[in-house]
Design an enzyme around this catalytic site. Structure first.
Site, PDB file in Angstrom:
ATOM      1  N   SER A  44      -9.438   1.811   3.617  1.00  0.00           N
ATOM      2  CA  SER A  44      -8.564   2.525   2.718  1.00  0.00           C
ATOM      3  C   SER A  44      -7.647   1.635   1.890  1.00  0.00           C
ATOM      4  O   SER A  44      -6.987   2.106   0.967  1.00  0.00           O
ATOM      5  CB  SER A  44      -7.721   3.524   3.510  1.00  0.00           C
ATOM      6  OG  SER A  44      -6.848   2.878   4.415  1.00  0.00           O
ATOM      7  N   SER A  77      -9.703  -0.460   7.753  1.00  0.00           N
ATOM      8  CA  SER A  77      -9.182  -0.320   6.395  1.00  0.00           C
ATOM      9  C   SER A  77      -8.620  -1.582   5.762  1.00  0.00           C
ATOM     10  O   SER A  77      -8.282  -1.569   4.588  1.00  0.00           O
ATOM     11  CB  SER A  77      -8.103   0.767   6.362  1.00  0.00           C
ATOM     12  OG  SER A  77      -8.674   2.023   6.626  1.00  0.00           O
ATOM     13  N   LYS A 130       0.831  -1.201   0.000  1.00  0.00           N
ATOM     14  CA  LYS A 130       0.000   0.000   0.000  1.00  0.00           C
ATOM     15  C   LYS A 130       0.868   1.254   0.000  1.00  0.00           C
ATOM     16  O   LYS A 130       1.943   1.283   0.617  1.00  0.00           O
ATOM     17  CB  LYS A 130      -0.901  -0.048   1.238  1.00  0.00           C
ATOM     18  CG  LYS A 130      -2.004   0.983   1.335  1.00  0.00           C
ATOM     19  CD  LYS A 130      -2.847   0.667   2.562  1.00  0.00           C
ATOM     20  CE  LYS A 130      -3.891   1.711   2.877  1.00  0.00           C
ATOM     21  NZ  LYS A 130      -4.662   1.360   4.078  1.00  0.00           N
TER      22      LYS A 130
END
Length: 471
Positions: free
Chosen positions: A157, A181, A82
């Site tokens: 997220s 997330s 990420k």
């Protein structure tokens, strides 16, 4: 775009999960370069439709795969990380146009733990600005699409990672969870997502500075065993002696569990009908497997929601005021997105409540733990309603509306972040549109073993549906 998008095909990756792929590489039946090239080809095929990548590290990842230098359980398995984790030679922009794109020289402590398992990271995945919302829709760079249905959100997220794992580009990818997330995109994209106990993995540099560290790192996968093997191997790299060891979990547990079911949130807001039906069906399945299931409540006050929101807003305020110090690669406050600015303003109007808010959040671990005097696991939705269409939490939605929608949607996940407790998301149902519905299993502090064993049992009883099986 097409309703469903996936890259599964008859190449080196085939339908393998990361564990199976690692075994084939270890036996010499697949070369790491073959696996990497297949992942890059799959990425090229679906990325125009998904918009889930920030950066593809193509040449470097191919060179690493050719050198055959990987060690670790997942040696040579292509993966993704990420874009809020520092990797040498790559920028880290945190999903925001306000953060500069200068490549960084350092490797974060979390990246070192991740790479120690042998992954070949082929690039970085999208997240909404600073991970502050539950849908990966960027004000400056468009939305990440759900591969199960392109008109819908992939969650957030860690939405970019989830979309690409679900679509078959890689079998496993990094994510982190500060309010849901990992679990939210896992629920949206039909994946396994474990938010681990606070301190289970090495603590990110940013987390050490927080008065309450709500951030946990982990992975998004297509099988329970991949998640179990990841945490077992991560423990070989770093073992937190203050927590019970996870060890190697390879299947269902023998003991029957006391499971408390909570379908509506601590605020009393009802979950939507399809979500409720999925949780109830899961409860019946668990009861049929011999577990005791009964209705329960988590011991947290209604003010918890306000306290967690104020903490979240405090983080946005810190970004807006101290971005130059936080992001050495460059920071331009004028490029901050509306949600970050709105949260920062929300905090400025209420900052005098900060000491009480922090005090209450720190108490949540003890309050949450009292629930497990009576239960081994709490069963609940991951999200209060089914996956919304893109735009529902879009960057152009007015702040007050977006905040109201976000609080209603994500009411179940933050309790685990504040309390530091583990929670597992599993895909247990589908919406009328064919999108996955996730169910959450929360456990005692440090008891990931029970959650993983239960995950194995449910996966055996109801094999997790994969995108390539979608009619």
């Amino acid at each position: 775009m097409p309703r469903t998008v996936h890259a599964f095909t008859d190449d080196a990756l085939a339908h393998h999960d990361a564990t199976a792929l690692a075994a084939l590489i270890a036996k010499g039946e697949i070369h790491p370069r073959e696996a990497t090239d297949a992942a890059l080809a799959r990425l090229a095929a679906v990325e125009p439709q998904l918009n889930a990548m920030v950066l593809t590290d193509r040449e470097a990842s191919q060179a690493r795969a050719s050198e055959k230098t990987f060690t670790g359980f997942f040696a040579g398995v292509p993966s993704l990380i990420k874009d809020n984790i520092d990797m040498p030679g790559l920028p880290t922009r945190h999903g925001s146009a306000a953060v500069g794109g200068k490549p960084l020289k350092k490797t974060s402590v979390l990246a070192r733990q991740y790479l120690a398992q042998g992954f070949n990271v082929i690039g970085k995945t999208r997240l909404p600005a600073f991970g502050f919302t539950a849908s990966t829709e960027l004000a400056h760079d468009g939305a990440t699409h759900n591969p199960w249905h392109g008109d819908y959100s992939a969650g957030g997220s860690s939405g970019g990672s989830a979309a690409l794992v679900a679509a078959g580009v890689v079998p496993i990818a990094h994510g982190n969870d500060g309010g849901g997330s990992i679990r939210i995109p896992a629920a949206c994209c039909g994946l396994v997502g474990l938010k681990c106990t606070r301190g289970r993995l090495v603590t990110q540099e940013a987390g050490k500075a927080l008065p309450v560290n709500i951030i946990s790192d982990g992975v998004l996968t297509r099988s329970v065993r991949d998640t179990a093997n990841f945490f077992s191997e991560a423990e070989r790299y770093y073992r937190n002696r203050k927590l019970p060891a996870i060890g190697q979990v390879t299947g269902p547990g023998k003991g029957r569990l006391r499971i408390g079911m909570m379908i509506d949130s601590i605020t009393g807001d009802p979950s939507c009908a399809q979500t409720r039906a999925t949780v109830e069906a899961t409860a019946r399945q668990l009861a049929g497997l011999g577990h005791r299931v009964e209705e329960a409540r988590i011991d947290l006050p209604q003010r918890f929601v306000d306290d967690f929101l104020l903490y979240w807003a405090m983080l946005a305020f810190s970004v807006s005021q101290f971005g130059r110090a936080l992001f050495p690669q460059g920071f331009d406050r004028s490029q901050l997105d509306p949600l970050t600015l709105g949260l920062a303003d929300y905090y400025k109007q209420r900052f005098l409540k900060t000491p009480g808010m922090i005090r209450q959040l720190k108490k949540s671990q003890q309050r949450y733990a009292r629930t497990f005097n009576d239960y081994d696991v709490i069963l609940s939705p991951v999200l209060a309603h089914t996956t919304p269409p893109l735009g529902y939490l879009g960057a152009d939605v007015p702040f007050d509306t977006q905040l109201e929608r976000l609080l209603r949607y994500t009411t179940f996940t933050p309790a685990n972040n504040a309390s530091g407790s583990p929670a597992l998301s599993l895909p247990m149902g589908q919406t009328d549109q064919g999108l996955p519905i996730g169910v959450q299993f929360s456990g005692r502090h440090g008891d990931e073993r029970t959650l993983l064993a239960l995950g194995f049992e449910l996966e055996q009883a109801q094999p997790l549906r994969q995108l390539y099986q979608q009619a």
